[in-house]
Design an enzyme around this catalytic site. Structure first.
Site, PDB file in Angstrom:
ATOM      1  N   GLU A  52      42.368  39.914  31.919  1.00 12.50           N
ATOM      2  CA  GLU A  52      41.977  40.675  33.112  1.00 12.50           C
ATOM      3  C   GLU A  52      40.517  40.389  33.442  1.00 12.50           C
ATOM      4  O   GLU A  52      39.702  40.158  32.559  1.00 12.50           O
ATOM      5  CB  GLU A  52      42.240  42.169  32.922  1.00 12.50           C
ATOM      6  CG  GLU A  52      41.548  42.825  31.740  1.00 12.50           C
ATOM      7  CD  GLU A  52      40.174  43.349  32.052  1.00 12.50           C
ATOM      8  OE1 GLU A  52      39.812  43.371  33.245  1.00 12.50           O
ATOM      9  OE2 GLU A  52      39.454  43.709  31.103  1.00 12.50           O
ATOM     10  N   PHE A  53      40.214  40.409  34.747  1.00 16.93           N
ATOM     11  CA  PHE A  53      38.840  40.173  35.209  1.00 16.93           C
ATOM     12  C   PHE A  53      38.366  41.342  36.071  1.00 16.93           C
ATOM     13  O   PHE A  53      37.581  41.170  36.992  1.00 16.93           O
ATOM     14  CB  PHE A  53      38.770  38.852  35.989  1.00 16.93           C
ATOM     15  CG  PHE A  53      39.181  37.653  35.167  1.00 16.93           C
ATOM     16  CD1 PHE A  53      38.301  37.091  34.254  1.00 16.93           C
ATOM     17  CD2 PHE A  53      40.455  37.115  35.276  1.00 16.93           C
ATOM     18  CE1 PHE A  53      38.675  36.004  33.475  1.00 16.93           C
ATOM     19  CE2 PHE A  53      40.839  36.025  34.506  1.00 16.93           C
ATOM     20  CZ  PHE A  53      39.945  35.464  33.608  1.00 16.93           C
ATOM     21  N   GLY A 100      25.093  46.480  30.366  1.00  9.71           N
ATOM     22  CA  GLY A 100      25.750  47.357  29.406  1.00  9.71           C
ATOM     23  C   GLY A 100      27.239  47.347  29.662  1.00  9.71           C
ATOM     24  O   GLY A 100      27.771  46.394  30.234  1.00  9.71           O
ATOM     25  N   CYS A 127      32.289  45.727  28.139  1.00  9.09           N
ATOM     26  CA  CYS A 127      32.783  44.346  28.096  1.00  9.09           C
ATOM     27  C   CYS A 127      31.719  43.321  27.740  1.00  9.09           C
ATOM     28  O   CYS A 127      31.876  42.589  26.763  1.00  9.09           O
ATOM     29  CB  CYS A 127      33.411  43.991  29.431  1.00  9.09           C
ATOM     30  SG  CYS A 127      34.725  45.126  29.864  1.00  9.09           S
TER      31      CYS A 127
HETATM   32  C1  UGA Z   1      32.760  42.891  33.516  1.00  2.75           C
HETATM   33  C2  UGA Z   1      33.127  41.655  34.346  1.00  2.75           C
HETATM   34  O1  UGA Z   1      32.325  41.596  35.525  1.00  2.75           O
HETATM   35  C3  UGA Z   1      34.602  41.676  34.718  1.00  2.75           C
HETATM   36  O2  UGA Z   1      34.955  40.488  35.414  1.00  2.75           O
HETATM   37  C4  UGA Z   1      35.429  41.795  33.442  1.00  2.75           C
HETATM   38  O3  UGA Z   1      36.818  41.876  33.719  1.00  2.75           O
HETATM   39  C5  UGA Z   1      35.022  43.035  32.702  1.00  2.75           C
HETATM   40  O4  UGA Z   1      33.623  42.951  32.373  1.00  2.75           O
HETATM   41  C6  UGA Z   1      35.869  43.104  31.454  1.00  2.75           C
HETATM   42  O5  UGA Z   1      35.774  42.188  30.615  1.00  2.75           O
HETATM   43  O6  UGA Z   1      36.732  43.990  31.368  1.00  2.75           O
HETATM   44  P1  UGA Z   1      32.152  45.446  34.075  1.00  2.75           P
HETATM   45  O7  UGA Z   1      31.770  45.567  32.636  1.00  2.75           O
HETATM   46  O8  UGA Z   1      33.023  46.494  34.672  1.00  2.75           O
HETATM   47  O9  UGA Z   1      32.905  44.035  34.336  1.00  2.75           O
HETATM   48  O10 UGA Z   1      30.816  45.478  34.905  1.00  2.75           O
HETATM   49  P2  UGA Z   1      29.916  44.491  35.778  1.00  2.75           P
HETATM   50  O11 UGA Z   1      29.946  44.935  37.181  1.00  2.75           O
HETATM   51  O12 UGA Z   1      30.238  43.098  35.514  1.00  2.75           O
HETATM   52  O13 UGA Z   1      28.460  44.859  35.201  1.00  2.75           O
HETATM   53  C7  UGA Z   1      28.145  44.694  33.817  1.00  2.75           C
HETATM   54  C8  UGA Z   1      26.706  45.039  33.562  1.00  2.75           C
HETATM   55  O14 UGA Z   1      25.857  44.034  34.105  1.00  2.75           O
HETATM   56  C9  UGA Z   1      26.223  46.365  34.170  1.00  2.75           C
HETATM   57  O15 UGA Z   1      25.426  47.047  33.224  1.00  2.75           O
HETATM   58  C10 UGA Z   1      25.413  45.941  35.369  1.00  2.75           C
HETATM   59  O16 UGA Z   1      24.407  46.858  35.705  1.00  2.75           O
HETATM   60  C11 UGA Z   1      24.822  44.631  34.858  1.00  2.75           C
HETATM   61  N1  UGA Z   1      24.433  43.689  35.932  1.00  2.75           N
HETATM   62  C12 UGA Z   1      25.380  43.155  36.747  1.00  2.75           C
HETATM   63  C13 UGA Z   1      23.100  43.338  36.097  1.00  2.75           C
HETATM   64  O17 UGA Z   1      22.214  43.811  35.337  1.00  2.75           O
HETATM   65  N2  UGA Z   1      22.760  42.446  37.067  1.00  2.75           N
HETATM   66  C14 UGA Z   1      23.682  41.898  37.890  1.00  2.75           C
HETATM   67  O18 UGA Z   1      23.288  41.091  38.758  1.00  2.75           O
HETATM   68  C15 UGA Z   1      25.018  42.262  37.731  1.00  2.75           C
END
Ligand code: UGA
Length: 426
Positions: A145-146, A253, A256
């Site tokens: 899943e993504f 954080g 994932c």
């Molecule tokens: C992430 C992946 O984006 C999904 O594709 C994947 O399916 C999922 O993990 C998983 O393995 O289940 P998610 O953990 O929900 O999704 O969150 P993201 O939106 O990717 O953000 C992750 C972290 O990165 C957050 O703490 C966010 O604040 C941080 N982030 C994101 C940044 O610091 N900078 C950015 O430009 C983007």
């Protein structure tokens, strides 16, 4: 029965399982979802949704009679042949993935001959091969899943790609899995199981690398007088780089990235390869959280007895998930420096009270900011932008210092309003 209306089994009614179940039901399939926790199954059957995910409650409600929740695996096995494994695989102390829940699902499936386990849980590369060896009678398909928390329903319905991995003998099952996704009109990547498993881990590790990279550019920009938001805009227009995941901040954080980056690093290490880049990605992320404390100290000196407000607890907006949230590390670090910490989050603060140590949970952002010597914006909830910073907030704070950990507020407006404003890399 037509192939696109194949009944679907979902094992595990957590975040991935519920989104999967609700979306397949919305696509017209009968869905039989099994969880081992009776209270959860009972409340789902009553229509209660245990997690906060935009659009999920509506889909579960409209799925109505097509959605069945049960604790009984036999009921699922008699109703569906494709069984989506959606149990969690949390990290162990060593950073490896804990597969005990996957193992107990396999134990429950012993003897099933007409079924395929479709792996959605994130598992180490090689897990599929290991499962095939131990339960050769069971079909096996990898279908990582993504989904992103906060946009999971949208991500399921409009995926960039669907990855389906199968090895010899499971082609029939993988065709049936592919047929389920046909209405979504997304590119389908058919590959072997190990490559499908690696696509998942490598995708998350690459995105985390992008974040740590831009965070380091931000740190250097602070020293050299560049603005990382401008830098990211200029870089992101290069199609080979792309604008996504170039938002500098106080580190990634969630349930994932931290887990999957460590798991891939461990997996490489166990195979005899030292994945140097990922070691740095993890270290940069840890240091990024701690830099925030230094920014407060730069202006306040010692933090002993200082009142510090943390705005946001969830690891990102639109979720109540606090797993590996930067807020928890910050709350602990600030308290160990002697600060009195007050936190506010629109959905996640109350449930994370125990994880916040001695921090006080405030009922509103204004309450958290009241008489504060400094504030840190940790999670970019939209309501924080709408606060009356120049008026009420400015009057209430004892000292108008804001460390904007997400570059979410307008730096010049904040400075014009009399704030000492510290962003990340600007
Ligand atoms: C992430 C992946 O984006 C999904 O594709 C994947 O399916 C999922 O993990 C998983 O393995 O289940 P998610 O953990 O929900 O999704 O969150 P993201 O939106 O990717 O953000 C992750 C972290 O990165 C957050 O703490 C966010 O604040 C941080 N982030 C994101 C940044 O610091 N900078 C950015 O430009 C983007």
């Amino acid at each position: 029965m037509t192939s696109d209306r194949e009944p679907v089994g979902v094992i595990g009614a957590g975040w991935v399982g519920l989104v999967t179940a609700a979306c397949f039901a919305d696509l017209g399939h009968e869905v039989h979802c099994r969880d081992i926790v009776p209270e959860k199954v009972e409340s789902l059957a009553r229509g209660e949704v245990p997690i906060y995910e935009p659009g999920l409650a509506e889909l579960l409600a409209s799925g109505g009679e097509r959605l069945h929740f049960t604790t009984d695996m036999a009921e699922v096995l008699s109703s569906a042949r494709l069984l989506f494994c959606c149990v969690d695989t949390p990290p162990t102390y060593s950073g490896d993935a804990d597969l005990s829940r996957v193992e107990s699902v396999l134990a429950d499936l012993q003897g099933s001959r007409d079924h395929a386990l479709v792996m959605k849980s994130t598992v180490p590369v090689g897990t599929g091969r290991w499962i095939r060896r131990h339960t050769p009678e069971l079909g096996y398909v990898s279908n990582p899943e993504f989904l992103k928390e906060g946009t999971a329903v949208e991500d399921f319905m409009r995926p960039d790609r669907v990855v389906i991995g199968s090895d010899d003998g499971a082609a029939g099952f993988s065709d049936r899995v592919a047929a389920l996704y046909e209405p979504l009109d997304a590119p389908i990547v058919r590959t072997d199981v190990a490559s499908a498993e690696m696509i998942k881990l490598a995708s998350n590790a690459f995105l985390a690398t992008k974040i740590s990279f831009i965070n380091e550019i931000a740190n250097v920009s602070e020293e050299l007088g560049a603005d990382v938001t401008e830098v990211a805009r200029g870089m992101g227009l290069d199609e080979r780089i792309g604008p996504q995941f170039l938002r500098a901040g106080i580190g990634y954080g969630g349930s994932c990235f931290p887990k999957d980056v460590s798991a891939l690093k461990q997996l490489a290490g166990n195979s005899g390869y030292h994945f140097q880049l990922l070691t740095a990605v993890i270290e940069v992320n840890e240091l990024q959280k701690r830099r925030t404390v230094g920014k407060l100290q730069k202006h306040l000196g010692s933090l002993v007895g200082k009142e510090i407000a943390l705005l946001g607890v969830a690891f990102k907006p639109d979720t109540d998930d606090v797993r590996e949230a930067t807020s928890l590390v910050l709350a602990a670090r600030l308290q160990s420096e002697g600060a009195n910490v007050r936190v506010y989050d629109p959905v996640a603060a109350e449930r994370s009270r125990e994880l916040l140590g001695g921090a006080t949970v405030a009922g509103s952002a204004l309450e958290a900011l009241d008489r504060a010597d400094g504030a840190v914006l940790v999670t970019e909830w939209p309501e924080f932008r709408d606060l009356d910073w120049a008026g009420e907030v400015r009057q209430r704070m004892a000292n108008p210092l804001i460390v904007d950990g997400r570059n979410f507020l307008d730096a010049s407006i904040m400075r014009d309003a009399g704030f000492t404003y510290e962003g990340v890399g600007r």
